[in-house]
Design a protein around this motif. Structure first.
Motif, PDB file in Angstrom:
ATOM      1  N   ALA A 145       0.828  -1.199   0.000  1.00 29.85           N
ATOM      2  CA  ALA A 145       0.000   0.000   0.000  1.00 29.85           C
ATOM      3  C   ALA A 145       0.865   1.251   0.000  1.00 29.85           C
ATOM      4  N   ARG A 146       0.278   2.333  -0.465  1.00 30.21           N
ATOM      5  CA  ARG A 146       0.896   3.653  -0.384  1.00 30.21           C
ATOM      6  C   ARG A 146      -0.217   4.685  -0.230  1.00 30.21           C
ATOM      7  N   ARG A 147       0.165   5.865   0.258  1.00 31.38           N
ATOM      8  CA  ARG A 147      -0.797   6.942   0.410  1.00 31.38           C
ATOM      9  C   ARG A 147      -1.222   7.486  -0.949  1.00 31.38           C
ATOM     10  N   VAL A 148      -2.352   8.189  -0.965  1.00 28.36           N
ATOM     11  CA  VAL A 148      -2.853   8.751  -2.214  1.00 28.36           C
ATOM     12  C   VAL A 148      -2.151  10.057  -2.585  1.00 28.36           C
ATOM     13  N   GLN A 149      -1.231  10.514  -1.743  1.00 30.37           N
ATOM     14  CA  GLN A 149      -0.434  11.676  -2.112  1.00 30.37           C
ATOM     15  C   GLN A 149       0.512  11.316  -3.257  1.00 30.37           C
ATOM     16  N   PRO A 150       0.954  12.319  -4.036  1.00 32.93           N
ATOM     17  CA  PRO A 150       1.798  12.024  -5.205  1.00 32.93           C
ATOM     18  C   PRO A 150       3.080  11.284  -4.854  1.00 32.93           C
ATOM     19  N   ASN A 151       3.415  10.324  -5.708  1.00 30.57           N
ATOM     20  CA  ASN A 151       4.689   9.602  -5.677  1.00 30.57           C
ATOM     21  C   ASN A 151       5.003   9.006  -4.314  1.00 30.57           C
ATOM     22  N   GLY A 152       4.022   8.341  -3.721  1.00 33.40           N
ATOM     23  CA  GLY A 152       4.236   7.705  -2.439  1.00 33.40           C
ATOM     24  C   GLY A 152       5.061   6.438  -2.554  1.00 33.40           C
ATOM     25  N   THR A 153       5.562   5.969  -1.426  1.00 31.33           N
ATOM     26  CA  THR A 153       6.360   4.749  -1.356  1.00 31.33           C
ATOM     27  C   THR A 153       5.470   3.582  -0.953  1.00 31.33           C
ATOM     28  N   TRP A 154       5.662   2.452  -1.625  1.00 34.41           N
ATOM     29  CA  TRP A 154       4.872   1.258  -1.343  1.00 34.41           C
ATOM     30  C   TRP A 154       5.463   0.488  -0.162  1.00 34.41           C
ATOM     31  N   ARG A 155       4.592   0.067   0.727  1.00 38.80           N
ATOM     32  CA  ARG A 155       5.028  -0.681   1.911  1.00 38.80           C
ATOM     33  C   ARG A 155       4.135  -1.907   2.086  1.00 38.80           C
ATOM     34  N   PRO A 156       4.697  -3.006   2.605  1.00 45.63           N
ATOM     35  CA  PRO A 156       3.894  -4.226   2.756  1.00 45.63           C
ATOM     36  C   PRO A 156       2.843  -4.099   3.843  1.00 45.63           C
ATOM     37  N   LEU A 157       1.706  -4.757   3.609  1.00 48.55           N
ATOM     38  CA  LEU A 157       0.656  -4.915   4.607  1.00 48.55           C
ATOM     39  C   LEU A 157       0.498  -6.396   4.912  1.00 48.55           C
ATOM     40  N   ALA A 158      -0.411  -6.694   5.830  1.00 49.80           N
ATOM     41  CA  ALA A 158      -0.718  -8.093   6.128  1.00 49.80           C
ATOM     42  C   ALA A 158      -1.167  -8.806   4.859  1.00 49.80           C
ATOM     43  N   SER A 159      -0.757 -10.064   4.714  1.00 49.19           N
ATOM     44  CA  SER A 159      -1.081 -10.842   3.515  1.00 49.19           C
ATOM     45  C   SER A 159      -2.478 -11.435   3.606  1.00 49.19           C
ATOM     46  N   MET A 160      -3.035 -11.749   2.439  1.00 48.67           N
ATOM     47  CA  MET A 160      -4.319 -12.427   2.327  1.00 48.67           C
ATOM     48  C   MET A 160      -4.075 -13.808   1.727  1.00 48.67           C
ATOM     49  N   THR A 161      -5.141 -14.558   1.471  1.00 50.26           N
ATOM     50  CA  THR A 161      -5.018 -15.846   0.802  1.00 50.26           C
ATOM     51  C   THR A 161      -4.495 -15.642  -0.615  1.00 50.26           C
ATOM     52  N   PRO A 162      -3.427 -16.358  -1.033  1.00 51.92           N
ATOM     53  CA  PRO A 162      -2.877 -16.160  -2.376  1.00 51.92           C
ATOM     54  C   PRO A 162      -3.914 -16.441  -3.457  1.00 51.92           C
ATOM     55  N   ARG A 163      -4.078 -15.478  -4.379  1.00 45.52           N
ATOM     56  CA  ARG A 163      -5.035 -15.603  -5.476  1.00 45.52           C
ATOM     57  C   ARG A 163      -4.613 -14.692  -6.616  1.00 45.52           C
ATOM     58  N   ALA A 164      -4.864 -15.115  -7.847  1.00 47.38           N
ATOM     59  CA  ALA A 164      -4.662 -14.293  -9.035  1.00 47.38           C
ATOM     60  C   ALA A 164      -6.013 -14.006  -9.669  1.00 47.38           C
ATOM     61  N   ASN A 165      -6.059 -12.991 -10.537  1.00 49.69           N
ATOM     62  CA  ASN A 165      -7.310 -12.587 -11.200  1.00 49.69           C
ATOM     63  C   ASN A 165      -8.412 -12.332 -10.180  1.00 49.69           C
ATOM     64  N   VAL A 166      -8.076 -11.541  -9.157  1.00 49.39           N
ATOM     65  CA  VAL A 166      -9.012 -11.238  -8.080  1.00 49.39           C
ATOM     66  C   VAL A 166      -9.871 -10.029  -8.448  1.00 49.39           C
ATOM     67  N   ALA A 167     -10.943  -9.841  -7.676  1.00 46.92           N
ATOM     68  CA  ALA A 167     -11.822  -8.681  -7.809  1.00 46.92           C
ATOM     69  C   ALA A 167     -11.826  -7.953  -6.472  1.00 46.92           C
ATOM     70  N   ALA A 168     -11.298  -6.731  -6.458  1.00 51.30           N
ATOM     71  CA  ALA A 168     -11.180  -5.968  -5.219  1.00 51.30           C
ATOM     72  C   ALA A 168     -11.966  -4.669  -5.322  1.00 51.30           C
ATOM     73  N   ALA A 169     -12.480  -4.195  -4.183  1.00 54.73           N
ATOM     74  CA  ALA A 169     -13.209  -2.933  -4.150  1.00 54.73           C
ATOM     75  C   ALA A 169     -13.314  -2.454  -2.710  1.00 54.73           C
ATOM     76  N   GLU A 170     -13.605  -1.159  -2.580  1.00 55.30           N
ATOM     77  CA  GLU A 170     -13.853  -0.553  -1.278  1.00 55.30           C
ATOM     78  C   GLU A 170     -15.342  -0.385  -1.063  1.00 55.30           C
ATOM     79  N   LEU A 171     -15.795  -0.649   0.155  1.00 54.23           N
ATOM     80  CA  LEU A 171     -17.180  -0.405   0.534  1.00 54.23           C
ATOM     81  C   LEU A 171     -17.215   0.053   1.976  1.00 54.23           C
ATOM     82  N   ASP A 172     -17.684   1.269   2.190  1.00 54.38           N
ATOM     83  CA  ASP A 172     -17.855   1.820   3.540  1.00 54.38           C
ATOM     84  C   ASP A 172     -16.579   1.730   4.360  1.00 54.38           C
ATOM     85  N   GLY A 173     -15.450   2.072   3.731  1.00 56.94           N
ATOM     86  CA  GLY A 173     -14.184   2.134   4.439  1.00 56.94           C
ATOM     87  C   GLY A 173     -13.494   0.812   4.659  1.00 56.94           C
TER      88      GLY A 173
END
Length: 321
Positions: free
Chosen positions: A57-85
């Protein structure tokens, strides 16, 4: 149906600009923007083949640095979205013990207040290469592969009662599409049809009447492009970047072009600015000022398909739109 516009809008003088790269090479990943951060989730790296569960993840400010977050179940061709935070990642492919791609019904959610992934109710069907969007308190998942075939089925998850419900199907079965929510509607963009030919067509969903209608088609057919909705003055625009060209499932090339859609005028136009390299299986996100990011994705090389880490940024100006 309104025909595509031919406005001669130009790209910015500087075009796509390189930003800080991802930590890991990724293709067929997805993103959700929550709590001011862009979360890049899952995907795969074909050389050597690795299905990814890592998240960065990185902040929405310009040219942010990417940093690791907690991992999820390994998957490819996923569908991701935000809902209510909250970020949701639905479905995808895993590799079974025989080395075959297998669709999954797994759904996981990331609440930034907690900082970890936890299971969410599974989808009614196992599906991969679908697309997701949050709208009106519901998480929608559209299209993709079910049992190896492109589907027109659309489902909606209500976090209040933790249930999935089937809504009106799309007029066109689509896999490897992008689903974008803007202006109170969903837009199913591009992808591949039942013959695995690439699609330029776009369909709009009206949740109040539970109906889909066709709108103006893109200027080019695109499979697994990047796409994002941005604010542009008082308007909302949809920006679509790159994507694959394919006939009967055979890839004929990747695209470096960018198209912009104005829902108010029902018109598309192609920007002059081109990606530094043609890409498919990339994702798009937006910075706080509306700058569009093209993140990761696959490129074609002499040795075949390769995943990338590069992140490029483009500011769509008044001259563009």
């Amino acid at each position: 149906m309104t025909q595509s516009g031919n406005a001669a809008a130009a790209g910015t003088p500087r075009g796509w600009q390189e930003q800080a790269p991802l930590e890991i090479k990724r293709g067929t990943h997805d993103q959700a923007t929550v709590d001011g951060r862009i979360l890049v989730c899952g995907g795969f790296n074909p050389n050597p083949l690795e299905i990814l569960g890592s998240v960065e993840a990185r902040r929405v400010q310009p040219n942010g640095t990417w940093r690791p977050l907690a991992s999820m179940t390994p998957r490819a061709n996923v569908a991701a979205a935000e809902l209510d935070g909250v970020a949701y990642v639905a479905g995808g492919f895993v590799i079974d013990q025989n080395g075959d791609d297998v669709e999954v019904d797994v759904v996981e959610q990331f609440d930034p207040r907690v900082g970890s992934w936890r299971p969410s109710p599974k989808m009614p069907d196992r599906r991969a290469a679908a697309s997701a969007a949050g709208l009106g308190g519901l998480l929608y998942v559209a299209g993709g592969f079910i049992a190896g075939a492109p589907t027109d089925l659309v489902i909606a998850y209500d976090p209040r009662d933790r249930t999935w419900t089937e809504v009106a199907p799309m007029p066109t079965a689509r896999t490897r599409l992008r689903l974008i929510a803007t202006g109170g509607h969903l837009f199913a963009i591009g992808g591949q049809d039942k013959r695995l030919d690439n699609l330029a067509t776009v369909e709009r969903y009206e949740p109040r009447t539970n109906t889909w209608t066709g709108v103006a088609s893109m200027n080019e057919p695109r499979g697994v492009p990047g796409a994002v909705a941005i604010s542009h003055g008082n308007n909302r625009l949809i920006v679509v970047v790159g994507g694959a060209q394919a006939v009967n499932g055979e890839v004929t090339g990747f695209l470096d072009t960018t198209e912009v859609y104005d829902p108010d005028t029902d018109r598309w136009h192609t920007l002059r600015a081109r990606l530094p390299v043609p890409k498919a299986g990339l994702i798009c996100a937006a910075e706080i000022d509306g700058t569009v990011l093209a993140i990761g994705g696959g490129v074609l090389t002499d040795d075949g398909l390769a995943a990338t880490r590069e992140v490029y940024a483009l500011k769509v100006t008044g001259q563009d739109a």
